[in-house]
Design a protein around this motif. Structure first.
Motif, PDB file in Angstrom:
ATOM      1  N   CYS A  63     -27.459 137.354 153.784  1.00 54.10           N
ATOM      2  CA  CYS A  63     -26.413 136.317 153.765  1.00 54.10           C
ATOM      3  C   CYS A  63     -25.707 136.184 152.418  1.00 54.10           C
ATOM      4  CB  CYS A  63     -27.023 134.956 154.113  1.00 54.10           C
ATOM      5  SG  CYS A  63     -27.580 134.845 155.818  1.00 54.10           S
ATOM      6  N   HIS A  64     -26.126 136.901 151.408  1.00 55.75           N
ATOM      7  CA  HIS A  64     -25.671 136.558 150.060  1.00 55.75           C
ATOM      8  C   HIS A  64     -24.160 136.736 149.871  1.00 55.75           C
ATOM      9  CE1 HIS A  64     -25.606 140.883 149.198  1.00 55.75           C
ATOM     10  NE2 HIS A  64     -25.005 140.612 148.060  1.00 55.75           N
ATOM     11  N   ASP A  65     -23.514 137.515 150.738  1.00 49.96           N
ATOM     12  CA  ASP A  65     -22.081 137.793 150.562  1.00 49.96           C
ATOM     13  C   ASP A  65     -21.207 137.236 151.682  1.00 49.96           C
ATOM     14  OD1 ASP A  65     -21.973 139.018 148.127  1.00 49.96           O
ATOM     15  OD2 ASP A  65     -21.845 141.071 148.885  1.00 49.96           O
ATOM     16  N   ILE A  66     -21.761 136.428 152.588  1.00 49.99           N
ATOM     17  CA  ILE A  66     -20.967 136.062 153.767  1.00 49.99           C
ATOM     18  C   ILE A  66     -19.769 135.164 153.428  1.00 49.99           C
ATOM     19  CG2 ILE A  66     -22.796 136.391 155.494  1.00 49.99           C
ATOM     20  CD1 ILE A  66     -23.280 133.411 155.500  1.00 49.99           C
ATOM     21  N   GLY A  67     -19.763 134.600 152.238  1.00 50.25           N
ATOM     22  CA  GLY A  67     -18.638 133.747 151.862  1.00 50.25           C
ATOM     23  C   GLY A  67     -17.489 134.487 151.203  1.00 50.25           C
ATOM     24  N   HIS A  68     -17.586 135.823 151.099  1.00 51.90           N
ATOM     25  CA  HIS A  68     -16.523 136.546 150.396  1.00 51.90           C
ATOM     26  C   HIS A  68     -15.178 136.422 151.115  1.00 51.90           C
ATOM     27  CE1 HIS A  68     -17.631 138.533 146.734  1.00 51.90           C
ATOM     28  NE2 HIS A  68     -18.804 138.843 147.227  1.00 51.90           N
ATOM     29  N   LEU A  69     -14.142 136.263 150.320  1.00 54.30           N
ATOM     30  CA  LEU A  69     -12.773 136.239 150.831  1.00 54.30           C
ATOM     31  C   LEU A  69     -12.347 137.652 151.209  1.00 54.30           C
ATOM     32  CD1 LEU A  69     -11.097 134.021 148.099  1.00 54.30           C
ATOM     33  CD2 LEU A  69     -11.838 133.331 150.376  1.00 54.30           C
ATOM     34  N   PRO A  70     -11.219 137.790 151.921  1.00 54.36           N
ATOM     35  CA  PRO A  70     -10.647 139.122 152.086  1.00 54.36           C
ATOM     36  C   PRO A  70     -10.479 139.798 150.719  1.00 54.36           C
ATOM     37  CG  PRO A  70      -9.504 137.569 153.483  1.00 54.36           C
ATOM     38  CD  PRO A  70     -10.444 136.762 152.636  1.00 54.36           C
ATOM     39  N   PRO A  86      -9.205 126.234 146.634  1.00 48.68           N
ATOM     40  CA  PRO A  86      -9.077 124.926 145.990  1.00 48.68           C
ATOM     41  C   PRO A  86      -9.986 124.848 144.762  1.00 48.68           C
ATOM     42  CG  PRO A  86      -9.452 124.713 148.355  1.00 48.68           C
ATOM     43  CD  PRO A  86      -9.660 126.158 148.011  1.00 48.68           C
ATOM     44  N   GLU A  87      -9.684 123.920 143.896  1.00 51.56           N
ATOM     45  CA  GLU A  87     -10.469 123.749 142.677  1.00 51.56           C
ATOM     46  C   GLU A  87     -11.951 123.560 143.024  1.00 51.56           C
ATOM     47  OE1 GLU A  87      -8.902 120.695 140.237  1.00 51.56           O
ATOM     48  OE2 GLU A  87     -10.384 120.988 138.647  1.00 51.56           O
ATOM     49  N   ASP A  88     -12.808 124.130 142.204  1.00 55.52           N
ATOM     50  CA  ASP A  88     -14.267 124.039 142.355  1.00 55.52           C
ATOM     51  C   ASP A  88     -14.817 124.834 143.539  1.00 55.52           C
ATOM     52  OD1 ASP A  88     -14.435 122.420 140.132  1.00 55.52           O
ATOM     53  OD2 ASP A  88     -14.256 120.577 141.300  1.00 55.52           O
ATOM     54  N   TRP A  89     -13.988 125.657 144.162  1.00 55.40           N
ATOM     55  CA  TRP A  89     -14.500 126.506 145.246  1.00 55.40           C
ATOM     56  C   TRP A  89     -14.560 127.950 144.775  1.00 55.40           C
ATOM     57  CZ3 TRP A  89     -16.188 125.468 150.267  1.00 55.40           C
ATOM     58  CH2 TRP A  89     -16.111 124.121 150.659  1.00 55.40           C
ATOM     59  N   ASP A  90     -15.585 128.667 145.235  1.00 52.36           N
ATOM     60  CA  ASP A  90     -15.650 130.112 145.053  1.00 52.36           C
ATOM     61  C   ASP A  90     -16.402 130.680 146.250  1.00 52.36           C
ATOM     62  OD1 ASP A  90     -18.308 129.537 144.594  1.00 52.36           O
ATOM     63  OD2 ASP A  90     -18.229 129.914 142.454  1.00 52.36           O
ATOM     64  N   HIS A  91     -16.613 131.991 146.266  1.00 58.15           N
ATOM     65  CA  HIS A  91     -17.201 132.566 147.485  1.00 58.15           C
ATOM     66  C   HIS A  91     -18.640 132.107 147.688  1.00 58.15           C
ATOM     67  CE1 HIS A  91     -19.061 135.814 144.974  1.00 58.15           C
ATOM     68  NE2 HIS A  91     -19.917 135.866 145.949  1.00 58.15           N
ATOM     69  N   GLU A  92     -19.334 131.795 146.595  1.00 62.08           N
ATOM     70  CA  GLU A  92     -20.714 131.327 146.768  1.00 62.08           C
ATOM     71  C   GLU A  92     -20.757 129.943 147.415  1.00 62.08           C
ATOM     72  OE1 GLU A  92     -19.934 132.705 143.693  1.00 62.08           O
ATOM     73  OE2 GLU A  92     -21.476 134.205 143.208  1.00 62.08           O
ATOM     74  N   ARG A  93     -19.783 129.120 147.077  1.00 64.19           N
ATOM     75  CA  ARG A  93     -19.777 127.803 147.721  1.00 64.19           C
ATOM     76  C   ARG A  93     -19.466 127.944 149.215  1.00 64.19           C
ATOM     77  NH1 ARG A  93     -16.351 122.378 145.998  1.00 64.19           N
ATOM     78  NH2 ARG A  93     -17.021 121.141 147.793  1.00 64.19           N
ATOM     79  N   ILE A  94     -18.609 128.901 149.555  1.00 61.49           N
ATOM     80  CA  ILE A  94     -18.346 129.147 150.980  1.00 61.49           C
ATOM     81  C   ILE A  94     -19.606 129.704 151.649  1.00 61.49           C
ATOM     82  CG2 ILE A  94     -16.921 130.427 152.621  1.00 61.49           C
ATOM     83  CD1 ILE A  94     -14.662 130.362 150.543  1.00 61.49           C
ATOM     84  N   PRO A 114     -30.387 130.794 140.801  1.00 62.93           N
ATOM     85  CA  PRO A 114     -30.297 129.569 140.005  1.00 62.93           C
ATOM     86  C   PRO A 114     -28.980 129.374 139.274  1.00 62.93           C
ATOM     87  CG  PRO A 114     -31.861 131.123 139.058  1.00 62.93           C
ATOM     88  CD  PRO A 114     -31.488 131.656 140.396  1.00 62.93           C
ATOM     89  N   LYS A 115     -28.336 130.461 138.864  1.00 59.38           N
ATOM     90  CA  LYS A 115     -27.086 130.313 138.113  1.00 59.38           C
ATOM     91  C   LYS A 115     -26.023 129.651 138.984  1.00 59.38           C
ATOM     92  CE  LYS A 115     -23.698 132.923 135.447  1.00 59.38           C
ATOM     93  NZ  LYS A 115     -23.335 134.235 134.886  1.00 59.38           N
ATOM     94  N   LYS A 116     -25.864 130.124 140.225  1.00 59.99           N
ATOM     95  CA  LYS A 116     -24.851 129.533 141.098  1.00 59.99           C
ATOM     96  C   LYS A 116     -25.273 128.149 141.587  1.00 59.99           C
ATOM     97  CE  LYS A 116     -21.516 130.444 141.830  1.00 59.99           C
ATOM     98  NZ  LYS A 116     -20.283 130.300 141.040  1.00 59.99           N
ATOM     99  N   VAL A 117     -26.561 127.995 141.863  1.00 63.00           N
ATOM    100  CA  VAL A 117     -27.037 126.670 142.284  1.00 63.00           C
ATOM    101  C   VAL A 117     -26.717 125.649 141.196  1.00 63.00           C
ATOM    102  CG1 VAL A 117     -29.153 125.323 142.630  1.00 63.00           C
ATOM    103  CG2 VAL A 117     -28.793 127.427 143.927  1.00 63.00           C
ATOM    104  N   ALA A 118     -26.862 126.085 139.941  1.00 64.64           N
ATOM    105  CA  ALA A 118     -26.546 125.178 138.832  1.00 64.64           C
ATOM    106  C   ALA A 118     -25.053 124.899 138.766  1.00 64.64           C
ATOM    107  CB  ALA A 118     -27.024 125.787 137.516  1.00 64.64           C
ATOM    108  N   SER A 119     -24.247 125.949 138.859  1.00 63.63           N
ATOM    109  CA  SER A 119     -22.805 125.736 138.691  1.00 63.63           C
ATOM    110  C   SER A 119     -22.216 124.949 139.861  1.00 63.63           C
ATOM    111  CB  SER A 119     -22.080 127.065 138.504  1.00 63.63           C
ATOM    112  OG  SER A 119     -22.086 127.799 139.697  1.00 63.63           O
ATOM    113  N   LEU A 120     -22.842 125.043 141.030  1.00 65.80           N
ATOM    114  CA  LEU A 120     -22.367 124.255 142.174  1.00 65.80           C
ATOM    115  C   LEU A 120     -22.958 122.843 142.175  1.00 65.80           C
ATOM    116  CD1 LEU A 120     -22.620 127.002 144.966  1.00 65.80           C
ATOM    117  CD2 LEU A 120     -20.538 126.065 143.963  1.00 65.80           C
ATOM    118  N   LYS A 121     -23.797 122.584 141.183  1.00 66.04           N
ATOM    119  CA  LYS A 121     -24.428 121.258 141.013  1.00 66.04           C
ATOM    120  C   LYS A 121     -25.175 120.829 142.284  1.00 66.04           C
ATOM    121  CE  LYS A 121     -20.882 119.781 137.667  1.00 66.04           C
ATOM    122  NZ  LYS A 121     -21.360 120.692 136.665  1.00 66.04           N
ATOM    123  N   LEU A 122     -25.894 121.783 142.874  1.00 68.07           N
ATOM    124  CA  LEU A 122     -26.686 121.470 144.069  1.00 68.07           C
ATOM    125  C   LEU A 122     -27.993 120.815 143.653  1.00 68.07           C
ATOM    126  CD1 LEU A 122     -26.248 124.835 146.029  1.00 68.07           C
ATOM    127  CD2 LEU A 122     -24.859 122.767 146.144  1.00 68.07           C
TER     128      LEU A 122
END
Lengths: 179, 465
Positions: free
Chosen positions: B111-118, B129-137, B170-178
């Protein structure tokens, strides 16, 4: 904080840590920056999370890489088994000098934290930074024993004695931190 | 849907790993809409315009990451690989917790890449939108309807938060403030997928991208590397009163794998320069972003699961092809530059030895000066992130002691840290611009350096007053 001013402050921190006999590996810079941000209100743009080795900022890790790419810092490999140390290059020292107003505002705080931490090792720094995390995130109004328990809940290998010493030391630093 | 117990009964052929097998739970994930969508998202975006073989997709890469993550898990949890310091960390082989975490790890790898954009990373910074990236998706999708059906259909059912933690790290979990924390075991498992030095994601994409682009720099002996992996105490940073306390565990290797790790990190260094941040690829990304800004409703990709799943490379390519031939279409000029290979050309780039220190702003200063002289529409900027700086990871020496990889490896010590930056312009303006820069570049950079430093220092003073 403006990115270049921030780099100048990180350079000053790395330099003063070295001058205070710190090993100045990544952990030392990470923990010193965290303490500086929380204790002395230096407005770095680094978000810290509670990670395996205590409070840690991936943004600061990236910044240390960028500063190497821009030749402000260099990473000095050491003989086995030890990890590398950071040192400030001539360009890094010039960067500090060019940000005279930023240094006038925050430089003494940087020097203060470097003097407080001196030659502390990574385990001490992790305990200290985690004690600060516990105090500011969980310990509002909590006494020493409760914070020791919280700290040991996060870092189970830390002895009760070492945890208590770290919490006491944080209380002293909080009381003496420059405003 | 009937709950199923995972069994290992499926396999597919793969050009990198020969065979990849998966169980019924993993098949449910693979068959889900979010995962099947990855069949239509190129791994390397528009790099196919530079390397014709680079037509592979995120779909097979994600299968490869699952395969490697499972292999690494099997190696590092072997009884003979566990030292006394880390034995208690690992669940007992044969117990439910052991198989649960292996399942979560492999599913998270899928699942690690399922949020990738085209086109993967190409438009991520500017088209969400601001504060969104493929990991948040990715995070949203793992908890969304199609995936929730999968989690509910199998036993043991993976806890979505566990999948999220290992998939993002952990890096993305931190940046997404989860509000998610990692214990030592979970930290090591996340490293198996996401580690900069030894992670399955990196191993697979280097090998796969190398194979498909034909750039042999990306190859290394990953089989040897994996066989030598271990969970180790972190390497010491100093000799002090803390001597003997080597901190919490992380993914490392035995000394016998050091040359393979060196080869991996060299492969990363070369692939960054030759493939991922090839200047022509960078300018195609800029043309693609220009097109998407004009073509997408409100100039942004949707981020809610249904909207995200409706866009793949296919829809975008079809639109580019159409707009390239229609002078009145939104994004026509950018589409034409992509479809007809009329991309901008390099007119300036970072000088590795000179554009450092106070001159590190050189290329952005040149970019601004060229925009002023030729107009914003005729000038584009592209940059790579920094590359090099070998990550420091623990290595178990032959005497059983743990040491820093950088302290043991002359190769890792010498790996340079670099960042590439370019300014691009249309082919018909290129020579004129280069001629002008020949006499003006130094003045532009010097003046900009003085201005930036003065403004930065004063801004801080003013902002705090």
């Amino acid at each position: 904080m403006n990115p270049m001013a921030q780099e100048a402050l990180v350079a000053r921190l790395a330099r003063t840590l070295r001058e205070n006999d710190s090993w100045t590996g990544e952990t030392h810079i990470q923990k010193a920056t965290y303490l500086l941000e929380v204790l002395a209100d230096v407005p770095f743009d680094f978000d810290f999370i509670l990670y395996k080795h205590g409070p840690f900022s991936f943004e600061l890790r990236d910044e240390l890489g960028n500063m190497q790419a821009d030749r402000y810092l260099s990473r000095e490999p050491q003989d086995p088994p030890y990890g590398p140390r950071f040192s400030v290059t001539e360009s890094g020292r010039q960067l500090e000098e060019r940000f005279a107003k930023t240094m006038a505002r925050y430089g003494s705080k940087v020097d203060w934290i470097a003097a407080q931490l001196r030659d502390k090792g990574v385990a001490s720094l992790e305990r200290l930074a985690t004690a600060l995390w516990v105090t500011t995130h969980e310990g509002d109004g909590l006494g020493l024993e409760e914070r020791v328990e919280l700290l040991r809940g996060i870092k189970r290998h830390v002895s009760e004695e070492n945890a208590a010493q770290a919490v006491r030391e944080i209380d002293e630093l909080l009381a003496s931190a420059p405003s | 849907m009937t709950a199923r117990v995972p069994g290992r009964s499926n396999e597919v052929r793969d050009p990198v790993h020969t065979f990849i097998d998966f169980n019924s739970l993993e098949r449910e994930v693979i068959d889900s809409l979010p995962f099947q969508r990855l069949r239509h998202v190129h791994q390397l975006a528009l790099s196919g315009q530079v390397y014709p073989g680079a037509s592979h997709k995120r779909f097979e890469h994600s299968l490869g990451v699952m395969h490697l993550a499972g292999r690494i898990f099997d190696v590092v949890t072997k009884e003979e690989k566990l030292s006394d310091e880390v034995r208690d960390l690992v669940p007992k082989r044969g117990e439910a917790e052991f198989s649960y975490w292996k399942t979560v790890l492999r599913v998270a790898a899928l699942c690690h890449d399922i949020g990738h954009l085209p086109f993967s990373h190409a438009g991520e910074e500017d088209l969400l939108p601001e504060d969104w990236d493929h990991e948040r998706i990715t995070l949203e999708l793992i908890g969304s309807g199609p995936m929730a059906e999968v989690w509910n259909s199998v036993r043991p059912s993976p806890v979505p938060d566990d999948v999220i933690k290992l998939a993002l790290g952990p890096k993305k979990v931190a940046s997404l403030k989860l509000d998610l924390s990692f214990d030592d075991w979970e930290g090591v498992l996340a490293e198996i997928i996401t580690s900069d030095a030894l992670g399955a994601d990196r191993i697979d994409y280097l090998l796969r991208d190398s194979l498909h682009t034909g750039v042999a720099y990306g190859r290394f002996d990953h089989n040897r590397l994996i066989q030598t992996m271990r969970i180790l105490p972190r390497s010491p940073e100093r000799d002090s009163e803390d001597g003997g306390d080597f901190g919490e565990p992380q993914l490392g290797i035995e000394r016998g794998g050091l040359e393979s790790a060196e080869a991996l990190l060299l492969a990363r260094y070369f692939m960054f320069a030759q493939v991922y941040y090839h200047p022509t690829r960078l300018i195609y990304d800029e043309h693609l972003k220009d097109f998407l800004r004009a073509w997408l409703p409100d100039g942004r990709f949707p981020v809610e699961p249904d909207g995200h799943l409706s866009y793949t490379d296919n829809e975008v390519w079809a639109a580019i092809t159409k707009a390239a031939e229609d002078a009145g279409a939104d994004g026509h000029d950018s589409a034409r530059r992509i479809a007809h290979r009329e991309h901008f050309r390099v007119v300036d780039e970072r000088q590795i030895a000179e554009d450092v220190g106070e001159r590190s702003i050189a290329v952005t200063a040149v970019f601004e000066a060229l925009r002023e002289r030729y107009g914003a529409e005729s000038v584009r900027f592209g940059r790579s992130p920094k590359r090099g700086e070998a990550p420091d990871f623990p290595v178990m020496q032959r005497d059983g002691k743990v040491a820093s990889s950088v302290s043991l490896s002359e190769v890792l010590r010498q790996l340079p840290v670099a960042r590439d930056e370019y300014v691009f312009m249309p082919a018909d303006l290129r020579e004129d611009a280069k001629k002008w820069l020949k006499t003006e570049r130094d003045n532009i950079v010097t003046a900009a350096a003085e201005r930036v430093e003065k403004e930065s220092d004063e801004e801080k003073e003013d902002g705090e007053s």
